[in-house]
Design an enzyme around this catalytic site. Structure first.
Site, PDB file in Angstrom:
ATOM      1  N   HIS A   1      38.722  52.963  38.717  1.00 55.07           N
ATOM      2  CA  HIS A   1      37.969  51.816  38.219  1.00 55.07           C
ATOM      3  C   HIS A   1      36.615  52.181  37.627  1.00 55.07           C
ATOM      4  CE1 HIS A   1      40.530  48.609  40.022  1.00 55.07           C
ATOM      5  NE2 HIS A   1      40.803  49.560  40.888  1.00 55.07           N
TER       6      HIS A   1
ATOM      7  N   LYS B   1      27.142  39.582  36.948  1.00 51.24           N
ATOM      8  CA  LYS B   1      27.896  40.797  37.311  1.00 51.24           C
ATOM      9  C   LYS B   1      26.999  41.625  38.216  1.00 51.24           C
ATOM     10  CE  LYS B   1      28.142  41.605  32.808  1.00 51.24           C
ATOM     11  NZ  LYS B   1      29.587  41.754  32.694  1.00 51.24           N
ATOM     12  N   ARG B   2      27.543  42.679  38.865  1.00 49.95           N
ATOM     13  CA  ARG B   2      26.680  43.548  39.669  1.00 49.95           C
ATOM     14  C   ARG B   2      25.482  43.995  38.825  1.00 49.95           C
ATOM     15  NH1 ARG B   2      28.807  48.483  40.360  1.00 49.95           N
ATOM     16  NH2 ARG B   2      30.680  48.023  39.178  1.00 49.95           N
TER      17      ARG B   2
ATOM     18  N   LYS C   1      25.209  48.310  32.919  1.00 47.92           N
ATOM     19  CA  LYS C   1      25.566  46.960  32.450  1.00 47.92           C
ATOM     20  C   LYS C   1      24.436  46.342  31.617  1.00 47.92           C
ATOM     21  CE  LYS C   1      28.558  46.092  36.467  1.00 47.92           C
ATOM     22  NZ  LYS C   1      29.885  45.740  35.908  1.00 47.92           N
TER      23      LYS C   1
ATOM     24  N   THR D   1      35.910  41.957  34.072  1.00 45.83           N
ATOM     25  CA  THR D   1      36.859  40.848  34.234  1.00 45.83           C
ATOM     26  C   THR D   1      36.128  39.519  34.044  1.00 45.83           C
ATOM     27  OG1 THR D   1      36.551  41.174  36.600  1.00 45.83           O
ATOM     28  CG2 THR D   1      38.628  41.936  35.661  1.00 45.83           C
TER      29      THR D   1
ATOM     30  N   LYS E   1      37.053  35.748  32.165  1.00 47.34           N
ATOM     31  CA  LYS E   1      36.850  34.416  32.763  1.00 47.34           C
ATOM     32  C   LYS E   1      36.042  33.523  31.825  1.00 47.34           C
ATOM     33  CE  LYS E   1      36.974  36.789  37.140  1.00 47.34           C
ATOM     34  NZ  LYS E   1      36.169  37.548  38.121  1.00 47.34           N
TER      35      LYS E   1
END
Ligand code: 26V
Length: 762
Positions: free
Chosen positions: A320, A500-501, A506, A607, A611
């Site tokens: 992952h 998100k984290r 990111k 993911t 969504k």
């Protein structure tokens, strides 16, 4: 028929209430009703368990981010509307009961939520597939903000009603010479119209929450009392890292014993284990299941070589992440201390792997005595998959190229997916109802039917309804936030959400620099064309200093902006406290612009991106992870792509010639935004230590290349806001296209692929 169902549910609830409180429905408290419903749902789920004939999947994972269960189970069992009607008839509100439920704190981010979506799809597709994990008492920490800083406290989620059933089953697990009993808890996983499977969670009876001291600190050496207290205990010291090994071994050893027990009970003679079980190893946290199964099989009389073959045929591994620091490797001395029984097996596996290749890059135990868990996985499972097409290509061509050359047949891609039951039916009932009116209910089981929505691309009435639903969802989010953190949103604004984290790759810091830039622009009279509400949700790992500094900068900036009436008319920055599944369910349906801005090549899949798309947001993103596949499906006009490509990024890393300071010095906008971090406005509300550390990091390092993408991001984001403002009906049309094209990202599709190509269940 309908009246009969309602009366039946009424009778069942009355029966449960009589047992619980001897009260009629209308007089029962919400707590009593909640418990009555829980029991009723459990009975109904139980009746959908099926005996397994062929191969059964065991999905082993350190995280299962399952979210609240009441509504999810009611929807999956087809009871939601009826139960709501029965309750309303008695003057009760199902939504109020849902508020009473504590969200299980059993996961952190995408990896754990993926595991939960997979369990939902397995049960929905009527496939035999159970989860194996740990029953953390406080899970991931609870986040709140104090003085614009993240503060962590224990999340006592088990204090409410518990959906998991404590069993009499317990397995002995020996850790550092002491044998503990791993107690099994079972949680029913309902499918949408399908069967009921099980999430198996292990725990120690001796774990004691009272050993938690200040915040989330505790004595890391007190194994019997601390073992399953927290998910990802702080691993910045030896004791913390050892504790992670304790947890992992407890999970895999008890899990392996459960698997062998269940298979033997079904007639398996262990030599044919692979005909009875498929084991999916979710990232490297459960990797010790490989030597543990070999240990158990050889103890039961299977020869070592055969045990290795059996385990290889049974197990498959999912990667992952490509971040090197997240690929687990443990010093041999740690395993010697905690699981000495595995060491001789791992050494033999290392020796065996060395007979297949002399490439030192693929060694399980390297020359400095580190044990590489992912290497063990690839050598001794039959399948290694990435989680989006680009990610798998990067694994094959660069990160794991040495392995790909050795075992090309083992590598495959399984692009992630999400369950539409939770991420559309449950979280966006209005949009679900509209879709149902337009194309019928087939999409709930067959997501590809969403494409039928394309017939309405030019139907003004439908497009207006989509916009109206978005507006109502913004109002609902605003109410929820008002109640939770006293913030009211400007619901006339465009909503951009990044949730998100918190991680540098990111690039929440890129969004931060954009917002600072807009602050200056507004001050200079260069207004946005429409007000912007910028929403964040993210937890930072407690020991991840820079991530916490980014949170601090965003919270501080939020205060600077809201204190300035000139700016706050145009810009609102909101950080949602304690982002979790429940928060996501409120935020995602209210979003216009989905921020997926990781440095290309670094986000394995994402993911959240799926969504948001499913709920009619347009993606603003880099060509990274599954964004690439979203772009491929919706087409370039219906997504806002910007920034360097993954190959440019990979080349830049290879050359090692990126110098953040050059960008800082040569671009006045970048310099102005970065310097603002430590300027007087921020100093008023923030802490210089944190802010200057972040500023230095951005100028001196910027490992995830924020600055080269800054201008492209600025231009694309402002383009999106302009399109939203000046061409609303076209925006709504493009939102509809995003919804229509989301079918591919259903986890039902992903699970069907895993089953066809790896598991062959049933
Ligand atoms: C873990 C850690 C832990 C130590 C600090 C640094 C660090 C960085 C990354 C990770 C990631 C762990 C694996 C993970 O959660 N991966 C996510 O898996 C999702 C489901 O496949 C995928 O959508 C996300 O892109 C990926 O980041």
């Amino acid at each position: 028929m309908k009246a009969n169902t309602l009366t039946f549910i009424q009778t069942k609830l009355k029966e449960e209430l009589t047992v619980l409180s001897r009260k009629p429905l209308s007089e029962a408290t919400d707590e009593e009703l909640y418990l009555a419903l829980l029991t009723y749902v459990q009975q109904r789920s139980e009746s959908k368990k099926e005996t397994v004939k062929g191969r059964k999947l065991y999905y082993i994972s350190a995280e299962f981010l399952i979210g609240k269960l009441l509504s999810n189970n009611l929807i999956n069992l087809g009871l939601y509307d009826d139960v709501r009607a029965v309750l309303a008839d008695a003057g009760k509100d199902l939504a109020a009961l849902e508020e009473l439920e504590q969200e299980p704190s059993l996961g952190n981010g995408g990896l754990g939520r993926l595991a939960a979506c997979f369990l939902d799809s397995l049960a929905t597709l009527d496939l035999p597939g159970d989860g194996i994990g740990l029953r953390y008492h406080c899970g991931l920490f609870h986040q709140n903000f104090r003085d614009n800083l993240q503060n962590e406290t224990p999340d006592y989620w088990l204090s409410g009603a518990d959906w998991a059933e404590r069993t009499n089953i317990a397995y002995p697990v020996t850790l550092a010479g002491t044998t503990y009993l791993a107690r099994l808890y079972r949680l029913a996983v309902t499918g949408y119209g399908g069967r009921t499977n099980t999430l198996n969670l292990f725990d120690l009876d001796t774990v004691d929450e009272s050993v938690i001291k200040e915040g989330i600190s505790f004595d890391k050496r007190n194994t019997p009392q601390n073992l399953t207290l927290f998910l990802y205990p702080d691993d910045s010291d030896d004791d913390g890292r050892l504790l992670r090994i304790y947890q992992q071994y407890l999970m895999v050893s008890a899990g392996a014993q459960l698997i062998l027990d269940e298979c033997e009970a079904r007639g398996c003679n262990l030599h044919d284990l692979a005909d009875y079980a498929a084991i999916q190893i979710n990232d490297t946290h459960p990797s010790m299941v490989i030597p543990e199964l070999i240990r158990l099989l050889t103890e039961k009389g299977v020869a070592f070589e055969e045990a290795v073959q059996i385990v290889t045929d049974t197990c498959a591994y999912t990667n992952h992440t490509i971040l090197a620091e997240a690929l687990e490797k443990w010093p041999r001395s740690y395993l010697e201390q905690v699981v000495p029984q595995l060491l001789p097996i791992i050494e033999r596996l290392d020796a065996l792997a060395r007979t297949r290749t002399d490439d030192p890059k693929t060694a399980i135990i390297d020359e400095s005595g580190q044990i590489h868990m992912a290497h063990m996985d690839i050598h001794f499972t039959h399948s290694t998959n990435g989680v989006a097409a680009l990610h798998t290509e990067i694994l094959k061509n660069s990160e794991l190229n040495h392995f790909y050359r050795l075992y090309p047949e083992k590598f495959n891609n399984k692009t992630n997916g999400i369950t539409f039951r939770r991420w559309l039916l449950e979280c966006n009932p209005k949009l679900t109802a509209l879709i149902g009116e337009l194309i019928g209910d087939g999409f709930k089981k067959d997501a590809s039917e969403l494409e039928k929505l394309l017939a309405f691309e030019h139907d003004k009435n439908v497009l207006d309804k989509i916009a109206q639903i978005k507006k109502e969802n913004k109002l609902a989010l605003s109410d929820w936030l008002q109640h939770r953190q006293g913030v009211t949103l400007n619901t006339d604004a465009v909503f951009a959400i990044q949730s998100k984290r918190l991680h540098e790759y990111k690039r929440q810091q890129l969004n931060l620099l954009y917002l600072i830039h807009q602050y200056f622009e507004i001050k200079a009279g260069h207004l946005l064309c429409t007000p912007l509400v910028s929403i964040f949700g993210a937890k930072a790992a407690p020991a991840y200093t820079i991530a916490k500094d980014i949170i601090h900068a965003l919270l501080t900036l939020s205060e600077v902006v809201s204190a300035d009436p000139e700016v706050s008319k145009w810009l609102q920055i909101v950080f949602v406290e304690n982002y979790n599944v429940t928060a996501a369910e409120k935020m995602i349906p209210a979003c216009d612009i989905s921020e997926q801005i990781s440095l290309a090549s670094k986000e394995a899949s994402g993911t959240g991106n799926m969504k948001f798309m499913l709920n009619g947001a347009l993606t603003l993103g880099t060509m990274d992870g599954a964004n690439v596949e979203i772009a491929e499906r919706v087409g370039g006009d219906n997504i806002y792509i910007f920034g360097q490509s993954s190959s440019q990024v990979i080349d830049r890393y290879a050359k090692g010639d990126y110098c953040a300071k050059d960008w800082y010095e040569s671009d006045p906008n970048i310099r102005r935004a970065i310097d603002f971090l430590t300027g007087p406005q921020m100093q008023k509300y923030g802490c210089m230590e944190n802010l200057s550390r972040l500023r230095n990091e951005l100028i001196g390092k910027d490992w995830f290349q924020t600055l080269p993408d800054f201008n492209a991001y600025l231009v694309r984001k402002n383009q999106a806001i302009a399109d939203y403002t000046y061409n609303a009906s076209d925006w709504n049309r493009r939102a509809l296209i995003n919804i229509a094209k989301a079918g591919f990202f259903s986890s039902d599709r992903t699970i069907a692929e895993y089953n066809e190509e790896i598991w062959h269940l049933g």
